[in-house]
Design a protein around this motif. Structure first.
Motif, PDB file in Angstrom:
ATOM      1  N   ALA A   1       0.847  -1.194   0.000  1.00 25.67           N
ATOM      2  CA  ALA A   1       0.000   0.000   0.000  1.00 25.67           C
ATOM      3  C   ALA A   1       0.877   1.236   0.000  1.00 25.67           C
ATOM      4  O   ALA A   1       1.606   1.497   0.963  1.00 25.67           O
ATOM      5  CB  ALA A   1      -0.929   0.006   1.216  1.00 25.67           C
ATOM      6  N   GLU A   2       0.818   1.956  -1.087  1.00 25.20           N
ATOM      7  CA  GLU A   2       1.555   3.205  -1.223  1.00 25.20           C
ATOM      8  C   GLU A   2       0.559   4.254  -1.727  1.00 25.20           C
ATOM      9  O   GLU A   2      -0.268   3.967  -2.587  1.00 25.20           O
ATOM     10  CB  GLU A   2       2.703   3.051  -2.234  1.00 25.20           C
ATOM     11  CG  GLU A   2       3.683   1.917  -1.908  1.00 25.20           C
ATOM     12  CD  GLU A   2       4.593   2.238  -0.716  1.00 25.20           C
ATOM     13  OE1 GLU A   2       5.030   3.413  -0.627  1.00 25.20           O
ATOM     14  OE2 GLU A   2       4.850   1.346   0.107  1.00 25.20           O
ATOM     15  N   ALA A   3       0.665   5.451  -1.196  1.00 29.16           N
ATOM     16  CA  ALA A   3      -0.225   6.537  -1.622  1.00 29.16           C
ATOM     17  C   ALA A   3       0.615   7.678  -2.166  1.00 29.16           C
ATOM     18  O   ALA A   3       1.565   8.122  -1.519  1.00 29.16           O
ATOM     19  CB  ALA A   3      -1.074   7.020  -0.457  1.00 29.16           C
ATOM     20  N   LEU A   4       0.235   8.113  -3.346  1.00 32.33           N
ATOM     21  CA  LEU A   4       0.927   9.252  -3.947  1.00 32.33           C
ATOM     22  C   LEU A   4       0.054  10.477  -3.693  1.00 32.33           C
ATOM     23  O   LEU A   4      -1.080  10.554  -4.178  1.00 32.33           O
ATOM     24  CB  LEU A   4       1.107   8.971  -5.438  1.00 32.33           C
ATOM     25  CG  LEU A   4       1.857   9.968  -6.291  1.00 32.33           C
ATOM     26  CD1 LEU A   4       3.141  10.422  -5.650  1.00 32.33           C
ATOM     27  CD2 LEU A   4       2.145   9.334  -7.640  1.00 32.33           C
ATOM     28  N   VAL A   5       0.583  11.424  -2.921  1.00 31.47           N
ATOM     29  CA  VAL A   5      -0.216  12.561  -2.450  1.00 31.47           C
ATOM     30  C   VAL A   5       0.268  13.853  -3.098  1.00 31.47           C
ATOM     31  O   VAL A   5       1.452  14.204  -2.981  1.00 31.47           O
ATOM     32  CB  VAL A   5      -0.118  12.680  -0.912  1.00 31.47           C
ATOM     33  CG1 VAL A   5      -0.965  13.852  -0.423  1.00 31.47           C
ATOM     34  CG2 VAL A   5      -0.554  11.380  -0.245  1.00 31.47           C
ATOM     35  N   PHE A   6      -0.629  14.545  -3.771  1.00 27.90           N
ATOM     36  CA  PHE A   6      -0.323  15.862  -4.341  1.00 27.90           C
ATOM     37  C   PHE A   6      -1.009  16.923  -3.500  1.00 27.90           C
ATOM     38  O   PHE A   6      -2.236  16.923  -3.377  1.00 27.90           O
ATOM     39  CB  PHE A   6      -0.840  15.954  -5.787  1.00 27.90           C
ATOM     40  CG  PHE A   6      -0.040  15.147  -6.758  1.00 27.90           C
ATOM     41  CD1 PHE A   6      -0.208  13.769  -6.841  1.00 27.90           C
ATOM     42  CD2 PHE A   6       0.881  15.757  -7.607  1.00 27.90           C
ATOM     43  CE1 PHE A   6       0.532  13.013  -7.742  1.00 27.90           C
ATOM     44  CE2 PHE A   6       1.627  15.011  -8.505  1.00 27.90           C
ATOM     45  CZ  PHE A   6       1.453  13.632  -8.570  1.00 27.90           C
TER      46      PHE A   6
END
Lengths: 352, 352, 352, 352
Positions: free
Chosen positions: B210-215
């Motif tokens: 689980a990886e989240a790419l946050v902008f």
């Protein structure tokens, strides 16, 4: 009454258990744990030869990496106009190969016509660099519209490909559904028919996220470890994918899940055929069914809780639509119950 | 005594439960289910502003897609010579961007030296197309060698970047370990310090994958849905990633897991410091520790069941190695027990 | 009797003189010499507005860089099935964009059918990331089969494109041939009709190697200097390209060369029409003509010294071929003499 | 007094004549004309073996295509930190290879140190996919700072490369300058020393635009026709490049031009050495010279008409700069006259 997609399903209990079983311990990361190795061996047994197998998380990555492995500059991949790599992958093959082109072939009911393929590949010549060069054939088994290539059909296409030194990729996102319907062995419907690379899907058939990229000639996969890693598709905790496949292949779970989904589709198609309110658009053989409904009927079914998608008419299919009819796709999956199917069929009979 | 990597760990029980909980039902695929939406909202709350968040499966894909989102032709990404994108991703950033270059900066203990960054970025000029153009700054928090940028250090670097209109990416594969050590809020150590994009890692800290790419500026992510899909990183059953994050962020699970890993590392480092058979190579602050051992000692520890890796000496670090000493990396994780640590320290004291 | 291609031609004396004139001196390299700047200004005057212009050496690079400038991930470029970027560039657009897809549209005689375009672009939706996203329209003026879009036809297509925020590229490899035939101004048949980017060709019409990539909105070209350089298309001695264009545009040389080529083609077509041994395949308007000959006739002509190519039948063109007839392409160029044409026509009349 | 760059020069009269000679006629396009074939044969004779040769227009494209021909996913190219592919090509190699990484090696005076190379290549291992894989060695002969690898130096480096199965590329943008200085045969300083691919430059030494990419093992070039075309580097009227090379190689023109440029540089360096107002920065051997001047002196020279560039200090070079001194690069070329040199030296002696 969930018939939207097998991607909308959850996961089989055995798969979840397998994940849970791995959670407590620890193991080497990046695909070299004992479990990874054991499951790789399991694939050798399954396909009755030594294969190179790579676990990834999505079908799109599996297809794109398969074709990247046989990439050529100016390369042309021959595939059906309705194939997943053409219609549903946002240019993943083109991206992963740095610009290969998908040569979209026609053919009835989602299956490539051999004459079309021969014509298309014959237009290329080493003397005419401007057109690029043939690079691979990609088949989809089962096809995107619920049909299945027969053994003879696959052999005809792979023979054309091999006569031009083209490797053959098979997109097997629904490989299990095709396999149980054909009633043959995995080896018999892949490398023994000339398939070189198989995208072996698990996700649509009960896994959380498990796809295996299988090379029947391991030499063809020489660069795959690097292709997979640079594309971000090498999972650190790969054993959680390996574990899913271990459970998936144990005790014929995968075949049982696919057989169930297929049986539910058969039941659904029988119901539709017996109804005078809907009719099958074409004969499908897997867990995918396509039918015509009047729009009013579709609205009624949805209000009653049925979930399904209106579908664009496949290219080259001549269909007689009645007035105000729409084409819908109905997909069953390993979780679909007889009750769901029967309720849908019953609703279909309702006088609106 | 597993100190090889936090990637070798399993998964926290809460995470596995969350997966199991999703398995029975069904939901919209490809990131638009109610659960996906709810967890996205959770990220808004976590970071105290509206963010755009994208779930992916690997840290490498998260980093590479982050930088692809701000891609420029001939682009140069400024990063530390020891960063994961340089050392451990097989050219994933270069591939995903179609050829951006990683400008490897030095700086003590895994942290970029602001002077080095200023010098390097100043060598570029719009009048000299041959050199390419600056494109982004990428920081790693916590760094690859167990150190943490202070609030002031991050601000200094992001100010230089922003003065040149460069967006700032933070590789947060071990973001939780840095956060709990710093004792600040997620917002305070990211966008309030000038970070534009965060690769928020869950896998090393108790998730399955689980990886989240946050902008922090959603506009910057306008192309991300397409970048993610064409790269094969849009999972069909995304809700299984969303579910992991739901559990991860609930009841401070993620902070507790990271705090435990950090505490075990502190205990380990204290043990090493009190030993006369080993010594810390440099002061680290997270769950990563680096120590010198005599080779003979390392062999003894391994025979006794300790798992750890010999480590290349980080660039630019001047270390006084004793004769026959090796540098080793020792990583604790959410599963590490006090007993494991104590046993390792005890063995360290043994007379060989 | 050289009718194979305008690419087989040499170069106009004025062009060669311009090159020779530059040879003795020296000047700043890489596109910033006084001559480069002066010729750029000449383009401003030619198009009656400030444009951004970039000199390159091949038409393929011009087309591919034009589309790279408006690139999007998962991008789809709408173009005619018979366009040069589809048929003759070995995947250059796909490569230069890192995987954009060419959406091959039909339409009679090499010109895109507006209905086909509307249908194709309408199939895309921001809600369906899987299909990718529209990125540009690319027209060919004159078309690959010797036809010309009328002013109204271009406007209709660019209006559809702009209503979807799509930039419009025009492949003008034979722009001069179209221009003189239409008898309008360069501005009138480009940006005033909604064209955003023009590949302005010089090579086929008398230059040694000179192509200009013209952006009518310079902001759209912001990244072009980097795109061109990283692709290896920034020449060091660019002034030798600039010099060709200086001569090409001086004293209407380019218009005179194109008008001559067109006139020779008219003469050739008149000869064919008056013959009962050959017939025009369709009405063309530029320096390209297409005719049916009996194979025996073609052999006879070739033996007598005529050079021309057999041509694949364009997609979607219904032609009545007589028995044993072949389709041939006959291209005239700035060097073609009346004698060559007349001799060919005379031979055409010979009884075999 | 033009010492800015050999790229600022014009073209030799023989070269222009050769272009003019081709202008009147016509010939097959795209590299298959009789002239193209004849010049290819000339390269066979020049290098005393059958080579595969490809004409392109820029040195950047030549270098990038050379390395694309031996591309690998996650590939690492070993080269000097000051090499043209690192410093001056805007990421062309990275772009053309879809993301290969340039491993920047140090070494005195622009030449790779063998120990540095051995160390760098030894860090890669097939067991560690994360780091990528070695792909090629790229040398520059003559180097960017005016030095030349000796025969033994090249052999040492190619032996290391070949022991790891790495092909060796030589960037020969100034190959002629090195050749005439070394006084050896083209074969002796390329393939007989282990070079596999040569970017053979003509542009800097008197051509308008002519670069030849030479593969000493034609099998290594199997994909080059497609790589060149898809990158837009296949010229339609290639014979205008072939014609330049025909004249360039005839009657030793190329050697005479390079010998002249070198001699003028020698004369210049002698003048500088005899002056007490400037001094050579390091001993160079080709047409490139590097000197220290006081800034005031440089201004005076420029006002008097001298054109030259201030130069960044090469990495790893320890130079004692006097107060207010700057490093300048002075390049002579085939057009440089003795008068120009003598006038510059004379001005250098002036009391300011």
């Amino acid at each position: 009454m969930q018939f939207a997609s097998d991607n909308w399903s959850g996961a089989a209990p055995e798969i979840v258990e397998a994940i849970a079983h791995q959670a407590a311990g620890h193991a080497d990361a990046y695909g070299v744990s004992a479990l990874d190795r054991a499951v790789e061996d399991r694939f050798n047994a399954l396909f009755e030869r030594e294969v190179a197998v790579f676990f990834v998380g999505t079908g799109t990555s599996s297809n794109a990496l398969a074709l990247a492995a046989v990439n050529k500059p100016g390369g042309a991949v021959f595939c059906h106009r309705e194939s997943h790599i053409v219609v549903d992958e946002c240019g993943a093959v083109e991206f992963q190969t740095g610009g290969a082109r998908l040569m979209q072939l026609d053919g009835p009911l989602g299956k490539i016509d051999p004459g079309e393929f021969t014509d298309a590949v014959s237009r290329f010549s080493p003397d005419f660099v401007h057109a690029g060069q043939p690079m691979a054939l990609s088949l989809t088994q089962a096809s995107e519209v619920g049909t299945i290539y027969t053994r003879q059909e696959v052999e005809t296409l792979t023979a054309i490909a091999h006569s031009r030194d083209l490797p053959v990729h098979m997109d097997g996102a629904r490989f299990a559904n095709a396999l149980v319907r054909l009633g043959e062995s995995p080896a018999d419907i892949t490398w023994r028919q000339g398939v070189d690379i198989l995208s072996f899907g698990g996700t649509k058939n009960g896994c959380v996220s498990a796809e295996a990229l299988v090379f029947f000639d391991p030499k063809m996969a020489a660069e795959l470890p690097y292709l997979r890693k640079r594309a971000g598709h090498l999972f650190s905790k790969t054993r959680f994918i390996a574990a899913q496949f271990q459970a998936y292949l144990a005790d014929d779970l995968w075949l049982r899940l696919a057989a169930h989904a297929n049986a539910m589709a058969e039941r659904l198609r029988a119901g539709i055929e017996s109804s005078d309110k809907a009719r099958l658009a074409w004969p499908s053989e897997t867990n995918e069914s396509f039918a015509f409904l009047r729009r009013e009927q579709a609205t009624f079914l949805r209000k009653a809780g049925a979930v399904f998608l209106e579908w664009p008419r496949p290219h080259g299919v001549k269909l007689q639509e009645g007035e105000d009819e729409i084409l819908v796709r109905l997909i069953t999956n390993f979780q679909t119950s007889e009750d769901e199917v029967d309720r849908f069929v019953e609703l279909l009979g309702a006088r609106l």
